[in-house]
Design a protein around this motif. Structure first.
Motif, mmCIF file in Angstrom:
data_model
loop_
_atom_site.group_PDB
_atom_site.id
_atom_site.type_symbol
_atom_site.label_atom_id
_atom_site.label_comp_id
_atom_site.label_asym_id
_atom_site.label_seq_id
_atom_site.Cartn_x
_atom_site.Cartn_y
_atom_site.Cartn_z
ATOM 1 N N TRP A 1 0.749 -1.097 0.031
ATOM 2 C CA TRP A 1 -0.063 -0.247 -0.072
ATOM 3 C C TRP A 1 0.935 1.292 -0.097
ATOM 4 C CZ3 TRP A 1 -1.070 -4.457 2.705
ATOM 5 C CH2 TRP A 1 -2.280 -5.142 2.346
ATOM 6 N N ARG B 1 -3.410 1.604 4.852
ATOM 7 C CA ARG B 1 -3.601 0.860 3.953
ATOM 8 C C ARG B 1 -5.317 0.887 3.411
ATOM 9 N NH1 ARG B 1 -0.663 -4.552 6.764
ATOM 10 N NH2 ARG B 1 1.389 -3.381 6.681
ATOM 11 N N ASN B 2 -5.718 2.330 3.320
ATOM 12 C CA ASN B 2 -6.949 2.487 2.970
ATOM 13 C C ASN B 2 -7.187 2.387 1.489
ATOM 14 O OD1 ASN B 2 -7.490 3.215 5.503
ATOM 15 N ND2 ASN B 2 -7.013 5.317 5.220
ATOM 16 N N THR B 3 -6.150 2.273 0.538
ATOM 17 C CA THR B 3 -6.360 2.138 -0.753
ATOM 18 C C THR B 3 -6.145 0.667 -1.309
ATOM 19 O OG1 THR B 3 -4.058 2.626 -1.069
ATOM 20 C CG2 THR B 3 -5.394 4.407 -1.295
ATOM 21 N N SER B 4 -6.549 0.264 -2.634
ATOM 22 C CA SER B 4 -6.402 -0.911 -3.112
ATOM 23 C C SER B 4 -4.767 -1.169 -3.048
ATOM 24 C CB SER B 4 -6.777 -0.911 -4.584
ATOM 25 O OG SER B 4 -8.122 -1.021 -4.563
ATOM 26 N N SER C 1 -1.095 -2.697 -4.569
ATOM 27 C CA SER C 1 -0.386 -3.164 -5.703
ATOM 28 C C SER C 1 0.272 -4.620 -5.207
ATOM 29 C CB SER C 1 0.602 -2.320 -6.422
ATOM 30 O OG SER C 1 1.417 -1.792 -5.343
ATOM 31 N N ASP D 1 -0.013 4.018 1.476
ATOM 32 C CA ASP D 1 0.080 4.677 2.590
ATOM 33 C C ASP D 1 0.082 3.709 4.015
ATOM 34 O OD1 ASP D 1 -2.362 3.311 2.263
ATOM 35 O OD2 ASP D 1 -3.561 5.043 2.634
#
Length: 151
Positions: free
Chosen positions: A36, A41-44, A46, A38
């Motif tokens: 992530w 870990r709020n986003t999808s 990779s 950030d």
């Protein structure tokens, strides 16, 4: 790492007895793991290649047992800890996931550099030229590790 309280994912209650899950990965295993951009870990995530550096253990009844939380060292040297088993895949599972879920890397209209060979057999020295994606098609039977699209 040691923790005094096992997380909920480390055990499942069966009557009054705790049953520990076996480890899916061992130290040194080559894997693909979620990354992530950030710390929240709020986003999808990779997915990137790496290896299991360590896993967290807790003490239960005087014995150290694994919790299912891992530390992964990525091939580029970055490291991420507290990864759960759902955030890690072996290479075969990763490639299967990519073949079934991958989206095209480029869309129509994207500017790219493309290889061009002066002969149809692609035996001569290739040259690179700028261009735009005009169209693409899905390929039903493909042997690429990265998905079913030809541009």
């Amino acid at each position: 790492k040691k923790s005094s309280v096992p997380p909920d994912t480390a055990t499942s209650k069966s009557t009054e007895k705790q049953v520990l899950k076996p480890l899916m990965f061992e130290r040194g295993d080559n894997v693909y793991a979620a990354w992530w951009p950030d710390t929240e870990r709020n986003t999808s995530p990779s997915w990137h290649p790496g290896s299991i550096r360590d896993y967290e253990e807790v003490e239960i009844n005087g014995q150290l047992v694994p919790t299912g939380y891992y530390t992964v060292t990525f091939d580029d040297g970055d490291e991420l800890d507290d990864l759960e088993e759902v955030d890690i895949m072996n290479k075969e599972d990763f490639l299967l996931k990519m073949k079934t879920e991958i989206k095209p890397l480029w869309e129509n209209g994207d500017e790219v550099y493309a290889a061009w060979w002066p002969d149809d057999k692609r035996t001569a020295h290739l040259e690179w030229y700028p261009g735009k994606i005009k169209s693409h098609r899905e390929v039903k039977n493909y042997d690429s590790d990265y998905g079913p699209t030809i541009f």
